[in-house]
Scaffold this active site. Structure first.
Site, PDB file in Angstrom:
ATOM      1  N   THR A 178      66.190   1.213  -7.616  1.00  0.00           N
ATOM      2  CA  THR A 178      67.216   2.175  -7.247  1.00  0.00           C
ATOM      3  C   THR A 178      67.730   1.802  -5.854  1.00  0.00           C
ATOM      4  OG1 THR A 178      65.427   3.573  -6.462  1.00  0.00           O
ATOM      5  CG2 THR A 178      66.222   4.001  -8.658  1.00  0.00           C
ATOM      6  N   SER A 216      61.023  10.049  -9.832  1.00  0.00           N
ATOM      7  CA  SER A 216      60.247  10.073  -8.588  1.00  0.00           C
ATOM      8  C   SER A 216      61.140  10.044  -7.358  1.00  0.00           C
ATOM      9  CB  SER A 216      59.308   8.858  -8.537  1.00  0.00           C
ATOM     10  OG  SER A 216      58.310   8.942  -9.515  1.00  0.00           O
ATOM     11  N   ARG A 222      71.433  13.781 -11.606  1.00  0.00           N
ATOM     12  CA  ARG A 222      70.654  12.982 -12.540  1.00  0.00           C
ATOM     13  C   ARG A 222      71.417  12.887 -13.855  1.00  0.00           C
ATOM     14  NH1 ARG A 222      66.994   9.004 -13.105  1.00  0.00           N
ATOM     15  NH2 ARG A 222      65.050   9.557 -14.146  1.00  0.00           N
TER      16      ARG A 222
END
Length: 557
Positions: free
Chosen positions: A367, A439, A95
């Site tokens: 995404t 998420s 991330r």
């Protein structure tokens, strides 16, 4: 949606292994959202690479052909299964991290949130994690050198790829922002317009950047000339990156979230800074206490919506585990989950206002996701992102790198609301070096007789989409039905059921409204799931790609 199920038949491939082997499938399979990425993985597998080498090839290829969904300027989550008599699971957190100069009030003007600052341009960009992750995967698990696994993407960037309907859709969504940046407009538009179908998109600068990564590993991106070029381009346009931000970036190996289900099955999913794994574990645990499998369609939807409402309520309590203490043990305690389930009215919707208050949030939903398994049983599922389509719509000159706008996934105004008008969360507030909550939920379900892989893009809707696919698996539905199933969603706040067109009949909508639900037809489909299934008893391997997209599922002979 029934047409989607029929269309899905062409997106699934099934081949039987030569013998039923409990420990190895004997065949490799790939499911990715783009045929070029699937082809890259196939090439690497045929060259002797394993699932992890193939994952590098897919990730890099998607960085070329899906600049709207992922790329070297973004990050992601990788869930790994290492084959063996007792499989080993690992989770690579790549991330993005907030720059060192980031502050909690950096997106406020005169005390009020200015949403555009965290959406468009380099100030919206966190420090990318994907290049580091690709190097980490090669070093820790690859059989081939990184340069070999990156070779298909480098060739693809130089030779170009053809614009398809998904590219056109995403580019149209971000057309105004792409026009604002000269580099992005030059690369991804034609005459400042969305390119026509079949237009060839070449990215020689991105090919050169990939070459640097191939030749020098992570230092080819995070140090030296490339790092200097990235920082100079960002700062010249108003961003706050530093050379130290890049040099100090590291992806993190974390323990996957593991949760025992019924019938010797186990959920292996994403831990924080993903909120998705917790939501899936909670939802599955609550459903286990409800007769959803025997319920008629409206009653089943009622059960699903109520468990989602409760699971999504809890996600605002989570954040980057390097910065906040996440109450996972409490949230997954059987007694707590029993209490949540017992609070569900069998026939009526529970107003979200009747539940204990909790902060809510939302994130960009464009995404990408893929999954791969090799003949030995090594497997990887990854969800990658630049947040909104084309990220910040800012490309650093001379690099071909489209920057993410993941800073918008933080609660930019934790004392008030974020850019979506939802209550903020202190656990997910902006802080230097912090990873925003996500998420993204690459997930496995495994038992002594079965292995299945799930995942999708879709922002805050990811856990609900994955849950619906997992329910198809648990019911024994054909693999092609898992990603094709009609989608609906509830995330606690706003207190509304979002759904795809055709997800409910007119009669079903009337029944749900009579139970107290407020429905919102989104007017479009969403998500792009890629799934794998290995039946250990039958010795079969299957892969399916979402019929909503242009992906390709493939089982190798």
């Amino acid at each position: 949606m029934r047409g989607l199920r029929r269309a899905a038949l062409g997106a699934v491939v099934t081949l039987l292994a030569t013998a039923a082997q409990a420990q190895a499938p004997g065949r490799a399979a790939i499911a990715s959202p783009h045929a070029e990425a699937t082809a890259a993985a196939r090439l690497i597998l045929e060259q002797g690479g394993n699932a992890f080498d193939a994952a590098i090839a897919v990730s890099a290829a998607l960085a070329v052909v899906e600049p709207y969904g992922s790329g070297l300027g973004g990050g992601g989550f990788f869930l790994l299964r290492e084959a063996g008599e007792t499989p080993r699971y690992r989770f690579l957190d790549a991330r993005e991290r907030a720059p060192g100069a980031a502050t909690a009030d950096m997106y406020l003007k005169d005390g009020k949130l200015s949403p555009s600052l965290s959406i468009n341009g380099p100030l919206a960009a966190a420090i990318p994690g994907l290049p580091q992750a690709l190097a980490d995967l090669a070093n820790a698990h690859g059989k081939l050198p990184l340069k070999d696994s990156l070779a298909p993407a480098i060739r693809l960037a130089n030779e170009g790829f053809a614009v398809d309907r998904v590219y056109r859709d995403r580019a149209q969504m971000r057309l105004a922002a792409l026009r604002e940046d000269a580099q992005s407009a030059r690369l991804f538009l034609r005459d400042n317009q969305v390119p026509a179908l079949g237009t060839l998109i070449r990215q020689p600068e991105l090919a050169a950047t990939l070459q640097q990564l191939a030749a020098h590993g992570r230092d080819g991106f995070y140090r030296g000339q490339m790092a200097q070029r990235l920082v100079a381009g960002v700062r010249q346009a108003g961003g706050i990156w530093s050379l130290d931000d890049l040099a100090s970036y590291r992806s993190v190996w974390r323990e996957p979230l593991r949760f025992t289900l019924a019938d010797q099955r186990e959920l292996i999913s994403s831990p924080p800074p993903s909120a998705g794994g917790v939501a899936l574990a909670q939802s599955l645990a609550m459903l286990q206490r409800l007769p959803w499998q025997s319920a008629e369609p409206v009653q089943r939807s009622h059960y699903v919506l109520e468990v989602l409402r409760r699971a999504y309520r809890d996600r605002g309590l989570l954040g980057d585990p390097d910065y906040v203490s996440n109450p996972i043990n409490k949230l997954l305690a059987r007694s707590y989950l029993t209490g949540l389930t017992d609070g569900i009215d069998v026939y009526q919707a529970t107003p979200s206002s009747a539940l204990p208050p909790a902060p809510a949030w939302r994130e960009g939903d464009h995404t990408t996701h893929f999954a791969v398994i090799d003949a030995e049983g090594n497997a990887l599922a990854a969800t990658l992102s630049v947040n909104l389509p084309f990220g910040a719509a800012f490309t650093v000159a001379g690099t071909g790198v489209v920057l993410n706008n993941e800073m918008d996934d933080f609660a930019a105004d934790p004392g008030g609301s974020n850019s979506y008008g939802l209550a903020g969360s202190q656990a997910n507030a902006v802080a230097a070096g912090k990873r925003p909550l996500s998420s993204m939920s690459p997930s496995f379900i495994e038992s002594p007789t079965q292995f299945a892989s799930f995942g999708t893009p879709g922002g805050s809707r990811i856990p609900s989409m994955v849950l619906l696919s997992m329910m198809g698996f648990l019911q024994g539905q054909p693999v092609q039905d898992w990603p094709a199933t009609a989608r609906y969603h509830h995330q606690y706040l706003p207190d509304v059921v979002e759904h795809e067109p055709g997800a409910f009949s007119a009669a079903e909508q009337a029944q749900l409204e009579a139970r107290g639900y407020r429905l919102k037809d989104l007017g479009r489909s969403y998500g792009n799931q890629q799934v794998l299934y290995w039946n250990k008893q039958a010795g079969s391997v299957e892969a399916a790609s979402d019929p909503r997209g242009v992906g390709q599922a493939l089982v190798l002979p």
